[in-house]
Scaffold this motif. Structure first.
Motif, PDB file in Angstrom:
ATOM      1  N   UNK A 141       2.338   9.438  -5.864  1.00  0.00           N
ATOM      2  CA  UNK A 141       2.905  10.744  -5.558  1.00  0.00           C
ATOM      3  C   UNK A 141       3.975  11.136  -6.574  1.00  0.00           C
ATOM      4  N   UNK A 142       4.850  10.220  -6.935  1.00  0.00           N
ATOM      5  CA  UNK A 142       5.887  10.492  -7.934  1.00  0.00           C
ATOM      6  C   UNK A 142       5.247  10.796  -9.286  1.00  0.00           C
ATOM      7  N   UNK A 143       4.212  10.042  -9.646  1.00  0.00           N
ATOM      8  CA  UNK A 143       3.505  10.301 -10.904  1.00  0.00           C
ATOM      9  C   UNK A 143       2.839  11.664 -10.913  1.00  0.00           C
ATOM     10  N   UNK A 144       2.232  12.035  -9.798  1.00  0.00           N
ATOM     11  CA  UNK A 144       1.582  13.344  -9.686  1.00  0.00           C
ATOM     12  C   UNK A 144       2.598  14.479  -9.783  1.00  0.00           C
ATOM     13  N   UNK A 145       3.732  14.326  -9.126  1.00  0.00           N
ATOM     14  CA  UNK A 145       4.801  15.333  -9.213  1.00  0.00           C
ATOM     15  C   UNK A 145       5.322  15.422 -10.639  1.00  0.00           C
ATOM     16  N   UNK A 146       5.449  14.293 -11.317  1.00  0.00           N
ATOM     17  CA  UNK A 146       5.895  14.289 -12.713  1.00  0.00           C
ATOM     18  C   UNK A 146       4.928  15.021 -13.633  1.00  0.00           C
ATOM     19  N   UNK A 157       0.822  -1.198   0.000  1.00  0.00           N
ATOM     20  CA  UNK A 157       0.000   0.000   0.000  1.00  0.00           C
ATOM     21  C   UNK A 157       0.862   1.256   0.000  1.00  0.00           C
ATOM     22  N   UNK A 158       1.926   1.230   0.790  1.00  0.00           N
ATOM     23  CA  UNK A 158       2.819   2.369   0.858  1.00  0.00           C
ATOM     24  C   UNK A 158       3.525   2.593  -0.483  1.00  0.00           C
ATOM     25  N   UNK A 159       3.883   1.514  -1.169  1.00  0.00           N
ATOM     26  CA  UNK A 159       4.551   1.621  -2.469  1.00  0.00           C
ATOM     27  C   UNK A 159       3.602   2.233  -3.503  1.00  0.00           C
ATOM     28  N   UNK A 160       2.326   1.867  -3.441  1.00  0.00           N
ATOM     29  CA  UNK A 160       1.352   2.416  -4.381  1.00  0.00           C
ATOM     30  C   UNK A 160       1.183   3.917  -4.180  1.00  0.00           C
TER      31      UNK A 160
END
Length: 126
Positions: free
Chosen positions: A9-14, A1-4
Motif C-alpha cells: 500500500x505504501x509503495x502504491x501510494x508512492x 501478511x499484514x506487513x506485506x
C-alpha cells in the motif's frame, strides 16, 4: 501478511504521488497530458502548476480555417476547489482567420452559438 500489505500500500501510494507530481510539475508531464487530451497536435511548454504555452495551432471548419501562432496562459489550480477555472493571465498571439467559399463572412452569432456551450465550472480571466 499484514506487513506485506502495508508495504504494498505504501509503495502504491508512492507511485501514485510520483506520477501525479510528474504530470503536474514537469513539462514532459504536461506534454503527455496534452497529447492525450487535445484534439490537435501542438507544441506545449511549461508546467500545469505554472505558465503554459501552446505553439502554433491550426484549425479548419466548414467555411473557415485559421491559425494561432501562440497561446500563453497561467492557470490557478487551487481555484478549482472553489469550482472556478481561474486564468490570471491569458494571451493569444497572432490569430489569423481565412473565410472559405463564396460570399461574405458568416454572422459570428449564427456561426458560433455560444449559448449552447456549457462548462461545469465558472471561468475567470483577469
Amino acid at each position: 501478511m499484514r506487513a506485506a500489505k502495508s508495504i504494498l500500500l505504501v509503495g502504491l501510494i508512492g507511485v501514485l504521488a510520483a506520477t501525479s507530481g510528474w504530470l503536474v510539475g514537469t513539462t514532459s508531464g504536461l506534454r503527455f497530458l496534452a497529447a492525450c487530451a487535445l484534439p490537435f497536435p501542438a507544441e506545449v511548454e511549461g508546467r500545469l502548476l505554472d505558465r503554459i504555452a501552446f505553439g502554433r495551432i491550426e484549425f479548419a471548419a466548414d467555411r473557415v480555417s485559421g491559425s494561432i501562432e501562440r497561446v500563453e496562459f497561467e492557470l490557478r489550480p487551487s481555484a478549482l476547489l472553489r469550482n472556478t477555472l481561474h486564468f490570471p493571465e491569458f494571451r493569444i498571439l497572432e490569430p489569423r482567420l481565412n473565410w472559405l467559399g463564396a460570399g461574405a463572412a458568416p454572422d459570428a452569432v449564427t456561426a458560433l452559438d455560444l449559448e449552447s456551450w456549457a462548462l461545469p465550472v465558472a471561468v475567470q480571466v483577469d
